[in-house]
Design an enzyme around this catalytic site. Structure first.
Site, PDB file in Angstrom:
ATOM      1  N   LYS A  56       0.957  -1.099   0.002  1.00  0.00           N
ATOM      2  CA  LYS A  56       0.139  -0.151   0.088  1.00  0.00           C
ATOM      3  C   LYS A  56       0.845   1.298  -0.125  1.00  0.00           C
ATOM      4  CE  LYS A  56      -3.843  -2.053   2.368  1.00  0.00           C
ATOM      5  NZ  LYS A  56      -4.590  -1.966   3.676  1.00  0.00           N
ATOM      6  N   ALA A 104      -0.837   1.284   6.565  1.00  0.00           N
ATOM      7  CA  ALA A 104      -1.034   0.298   7.333  1.00  0.00           C
ATOM      8  C   ALA A 104      -2.111  -0.949   6.857  1.00  0.00           C
ATOM      9  CB  ALA A 104      -1.426   0.518   8.802  1.00  0.00           C
ATOM     10  N   ASP A 105      -1.722  -2.099   7.620  1.00  0.00           N
ATOM     11  CA  ASP A 105      -2.986  -2.963   7.253  1.00  0.00           C
ATOM     12  C   ASP A 105      -3.039  -3.975   8.329  1.00  0.00           C
ATOM     13  OD1 ASP A 105      -4.272  -4.462   4.916  1.00  0.00           O
ATOM     14  OD2 ASP A 105      -3.574  -6.015   6.051  1.00  0.00           O
ATOM     15  N   THR A 106      -4.259  -4.392   9.073  1.00  0.00           N
ATOM     16  CA  THR A 106      -4.509  -5.239   9.960  1.00  0.00           C
ATOM     17  C   THR A 106      -5.192  -6.563   9.619  1.00  0.00           C
ATOM     18  OG1 THR A 106      -4.869  -2.979  11.218  1.00  0.00           O
ATOM     19  CG2 THR A 106      -5.766  -5.016  12.217  1.00  0.00           C
TER      20      THR A 106
END
Length: 196
Positions: A58, A74-76
């Site tokens: 991203k 960010a990625d969760t």
């Protein structure tokens, strides 16, 4: 003495929770650009690798469009063992997630990636362990009625009513909401963002 160039921070996420967290520590992105990437986990990819890979992808995608800016992404990922729970889109998906999380421990893995204005990059994975109480069918249905879990990894948002489901948390609360603040600020400083 020359004035240092204005530093622009671009948030590569449309998540209102990530924006709120940045504002909580006094950072206001100059621009918000949602990174359009394929978020499908790769075959045999661990949840940890998925979260970090997606955050890095991203940041890189948006950095190509904004080469002179600082880009934060960010990625969760919510995982039970090696199983990645989906970003919930339907009530049935939400019910399956909550039934799986009920009465057990799970991990929230948040990958953070930054691109500096000079091309320097850095990334970090933050792991938080949570334990949900055993949920009754009525509690699950009431939560689903509220619609809070739609669009969220694992089908819940800890900052809402699901906070009452959490018996214990080990790690970063802001990471579970969507952005680990301590680690994010350190990453930004590391690539030369002085406002962090």
């Amino acid at each position: 003495m020359a004035t240092p160039p204005l530093q622009r921070l671009v948030l590569a996420s449309a998540s209102p929770r990530r924006l709120d967290l940045l504002r909580q520590v006094g950072l206001e992105p100059a621009e918000i650009i949602a990174a359009e990437i394929d978020e499908t986990p790769l075959k045999d990819e661990t949840p940890r690798r998925t979260a970090l890979r997606l955050a890095v992808a991203k940041a890189a995608t948006v950095a190509r469009a904004r080469p002179g800016d600082f880009v934060l992404a960010a990625d969760t990922v919510v995982a039970v063992g090696t199983r990645i729970l989906p970003k919930v889109e339907t009530r049935e998906e939400g019910r399956r997630c909550l039934e799986l999380l009920s009465g057990r421990a799970h991990k929230v893995l948040t990958g953070v990636a930054v691109h500096g204005a000079g091309g320097k990059t850095a990334s970090r994975l933050v792991e938080t362990r949570l334990h949900f109480k055993r949920l009754t069918p009525a509690e699950i249905e009431a939560y689903l009625d509220g619609g809070e879990g739609v669009g969220k990894a694992g089908g819940y948002g800890i900052q809402g009513h699901a906070g009452a489901f959490v018996m214990s948390i080990q790690g970063s609360y802001p990471a579970v909401v969507g952005l680990p603040l301590y680690e994010t600020l350190n990453l930004l400083r590391g690539v030369g963002f002085t406002a962090a």
